[in-house]
Design an enzyme around this catalytic site. Structure first.
Site, mmCIF file in Angstrom:
data_model
loop_
_atom_site.group_PDB
_atom_site.id
_atom_site.type_symbol
_atom_site.label_atom_id
_atom_site.label_comp_id
_atom_site.label_asym_id
_atom_site.label_seq_id
_atom_site.Cartn_x
_atom_site.Cartn_y
_atom_site.Cartn_z
ATOM 1 N N PRO A 2 0.825 -1.204 0.000
ATOM 2 C CA PRO A 2 0.000 0.000 0.000
ATOM 3 C C PRO A 2 0.858 1.253 0.000
ATOM 4 O O PRO A 2 1.777 1.375 0.803
ATOM 5 C CB PRO A 2 -0.806 -0.114 1.293
ATOM 6 C CG PRO A 2 -0.175 -1.195 2.090
ATOM 7 C CD PRO A 2 0.936 -1.798 1.333
ATOM 8 N N GLU A 3 0.548 2.169 -0.898
ATOM 9 C CA GLU A 3 1.207 3.473 -0.946
ATOM 10 C C GLU A 3 0.183 4.528 -0.530
ATOM 11 O O GLU A 3 -0.890 4.188 -0.033
ATOM 12 C CB GLU A 3 1.745 3.728 -2.358
ATOM 13 C CG GLU A 3 2.631 2.598 -2.873
ATOM 14 C CD GLU A 3 3.164 2.840 -4.277
ATOM 15 O OE1 GLU A 3 3.235 4.006 -4.703
ATOM 16 O OE2 GLU A 3 3.512 1.859 -4.954
ATOM 17 N N LYS A 59 2.846 7.013 4.137
ATOM 18 C CA LYS A 59 2.218 5.697 4.235
ATOM 19 C C LYS A 59 1.882 5.327 5.672
ATOM 20 O O LYS A 59 1.503 4.178 5.933
ATOM 21 C CB LYS A 59 3.154 4.648 3.617
ATOM 22 C CG LYS A 59 3.495 4.924 2.149
ATOM 23 C CD LYS A 59 4.562 3.985 1.638
ATOM 24 C CE LYS A 59 5.114 4.476 0.309
ATOM 25 N NZ LYS A 59 6.292 3.689 -0.118
ATOM 26 N N ARG A 110 2.682 -11.275 4.882
ATOM 27 C CA ARG A 110 4.136 -11.363 5.052
ATOM 28 C C ARG A 110 4.627 -10.884 6.417
ATOM 29 O O ARG A 110 5.825 -10.891 6.681
ATOM 30 C CB ARG A 110 4.827 -10.604 3.911
ATOM 31 C CG ARG A 110 4.674 -11.365 2.606
ATOM 32 C CD ARG A 110 5.175 -10.558 1.426
ATOM 33 N NE ARG A 110 6.622 -10.450 1.382
ATOM 34 C CZ ARG A 110 7.281 -9.819 0.414
ATOM 35 N NH1 ARG A 110 6.617 -9.250 -0.556
ATOM 36 N NH2 ARG A 110 8.581 -9.754 0.445
ATOM 37 N N ARG A 150 20.338 17.055 -6.821
ATOM 38 C CA ARG A 150 20.482 15.678 -6.346
ATOM 39 C C ARG A 150 20.955 14.786 -7.475
ATOM 40 O O ARG A 150 20.404 14.804 -8.565
ATOM 41 C CB ARG A 150 19.184 15.148 -5.760
ATOM 42 C CG ARG A 150 18.832 15.891 -4.503
ATOM 43 C CD ARG A 150 17.758 15.228 -3.727
ATOM 44 N NE ARG A 150 17.361 16.117 -2.643
ATOM 45 C CZ ARG A 150 17.883 16.064 -1.436
ATOM 46 N NH1 ARG A 150 18.792 15.164 -1.125
ATOM 47 N NH2 ARG A 150 17.496 16.919 -0.518
ATOM 48 N N ARG A 259 15.026 -2.537 -7.167
ATOM 49 C CA ARG A 259 13.587 -2.664 -7.323
ATOM 50 C C ARG A 259 13.223 -2.630 -8.795
ATOM 51 O O ARG A 259 13.877 -1.954 -9.576
ATOM 52 C CB ARG A 259 12.900 -1.492 -6.619
ATOM 53 C CG ARG A 259 11.891 -1.952 -5.629
ATOM 54 C CD ARG A 259 12.250 -1.622 -4.185
ATOM 55 N NE ARG A 259 11.936 -2.742 -3.335
ATOM 56 C CZ ARG A 259 12.454 -2.911 -2.130
ATOM 57 N NH1 ARG A 259 13.317 -2.061 -1.661
ATOM 58 N NH2 ARG A 259 12.126 -3.939 -1.415
#
Length: 269
Positions: A2-3, A59, A110, A150, A259
Site C-alpha cells: 500500500p502506498e 504511508k 508477510r 540531487r 527494485r
DNA sequence: ATTTTCCCCTGCCGGC
DNA sequence: TGCCGGCAGGGGAAAA
C-alpha cells in the site's frame, strides 16, 4: 504494497466506520507484532478510549484517541486493516473489538506491518524522519527544490520517504510515464519544465488512484476488505514487454535500486 | 555519499 | 501434476 492512495482510502473508510467508537478489547495473535509487555501497556492506555481522529502522513496511518494519544500503523507490503460488523474468520495478527460491536482486523500475509502506541505529548518518531506528504505537503516550487542538485536517479528519489512521503514503486513509475521522463534520469538533470510536468503528473496519478480506491494487484484491500480498481489505470507498472499505451513500443523492464521498474524507451527520455 | 545487497516473511507464478 | 527458483508493492542495516 500500500502506498499513499491505498492508505488514504483505508483512512477514509476507518473514519466513517470507527469515528466515535470505543475500544473494548485487544487480541494479539502474533507475538512478533508486540511484546507481552507492550500489549499490557496498550491495554492499560487504550481500552475504553474513543477513536476520535484519523490522520495520514505518507504511508503512515495515525489514529488519534480521545486523550490525544495515538495508534500508528504502517502496513509495509501486505498489511490490511479491515472492519467487519461482527464475526470474521480472517487469519489476523491483531484484532480490535469496539463497544458498538464492530471489529478491526490487521491481516498481513508477510508479517512486515508494524504498529506503535504514542502517548499524548510523545513525538510520532516514525522509523525515519518523513519528508512532506506527497499529496498535502508539496507544491511545485518545493518539489523542484527537492530535485535540485540531487545526483540520485529520479525514481528512487521519488520513493525516498525522507524527501517525499507516500510514493512507492507503483506510483513513481506511473507518474514518470505520465511526465515522459526516464526513471534513471538523475534528479539534477530534470529541467524546470520537466519537473513541473512531473509534479503535476504525480498529483494527478495519486488523486486518480484515490478516486479508484487504490490499486489491487495482489494483496491490497480497502477498509471493508474490498479490492480497489486503480490497477486498471496502470500504463507501465508490471507491464514489461507489453506495448506502450501511447506509442505501442514494447515497454522495457529493468531494475533500479534493487527494485523493478518499467518504462517506455520511446516516450520517456 | 551514494548505491547495491541482504534481510525481515509468505505465497504465487512461470518454467521445466 | 509437482517441484523449484525467482519475484513481490516497504524499508532499514550493512556492505561495496
Amino acid at each position: 504494497m500500500p502506498e499513499l492512495p491505498e492508505i488514504e482510502t483505508i483512512r477514509r473508510d476507518l473514519q466513517i466506520e470507527l469515528r466515535g467508537e470505543r475500544l473494548a478489547s485487544i487480541e494479539v495473535s502474533d507475538r512478533r507484532l508486540m511484546t507481552a509487555q507492550e500489549e499490557r501497556h496498550w491495554k492499560e492506555a487504550t481500552l475504553g478510549r474513543t477513536w476520535a481522529g484519523f490522520e495520514r502522513h505518507g504511508k503512515y496511518l495515525i489514529v488519534v484517541l480521545d486523550d490525544k494519544s495515538r495508534l500508528v500503523f504502517h502496513l509495509r507490503m501486505t498489511g490490511q486493516l479491515v472492519v467487519s460488523a461482527g464475526e470474521s474468520k480472517a487469519k489476523r495478527r491483531l484484532r480490535l473489538r469496539f463497544a458498538g460491536g464492530k471489529t478491526l482486523d490487521l491481516i498481513d500475509q508477510r508479517r512486515f506491518a508494524e504498529v506503535w502506541f504514542r502517548a499524548p505529548q510523545e513525538p510520532l518518531r516514525t522509523t525515519t524522519p518523513l519528508g512532506p506528504d506527497a499529496l498535502t505537503g508539496l507544491n511545485r516550487d518545493l518539489f523542484l527544490h527537492i530535485l535540485k542538485r540531487r545526483t540520485t536517479r529520479i525514481q528512487p528519489l521519488l520513493m525516498d520517504q525522507r524527501l517525499i512521503a507516500g510514493v512507492g514503486n507503483i506510483y513513481a513509475q506511473e507518474a514518470l510515464f505520465k511526465a515522459l521522463i526516464r526513471p534513471s534520469r538523475p534528479g539534477r538533470r530534470i529541467t524546470r519544465e520537466e519537473g513541473g510536468r512531473l509534479f503535476e503528473a504525480l498529483q494527478e496519478t495519486l488523486r486518480q488512484a484515490i478516486d479508484h480506491r487504490g490499486s489491487t494487484s495482489r494483496n491490497y484491500r480497502d477498509g471493508y476488505g474490498k479490492e480497489g480498481s486503480a490497477q486498471t489505470l496502470h500504463a507501465v507498472y508490471r507491464r514489461g514487454g507489453k506495448p506502450c499505451p501511447r506509442c505501442s513500443t514494447p515497454l522495457k523492464a529493468g531494475r533500479i535500486g534493487g527494485r523493478g521498474t518499467v518504462y517506455c524507451p520511446q516516450c520517456q527520455r
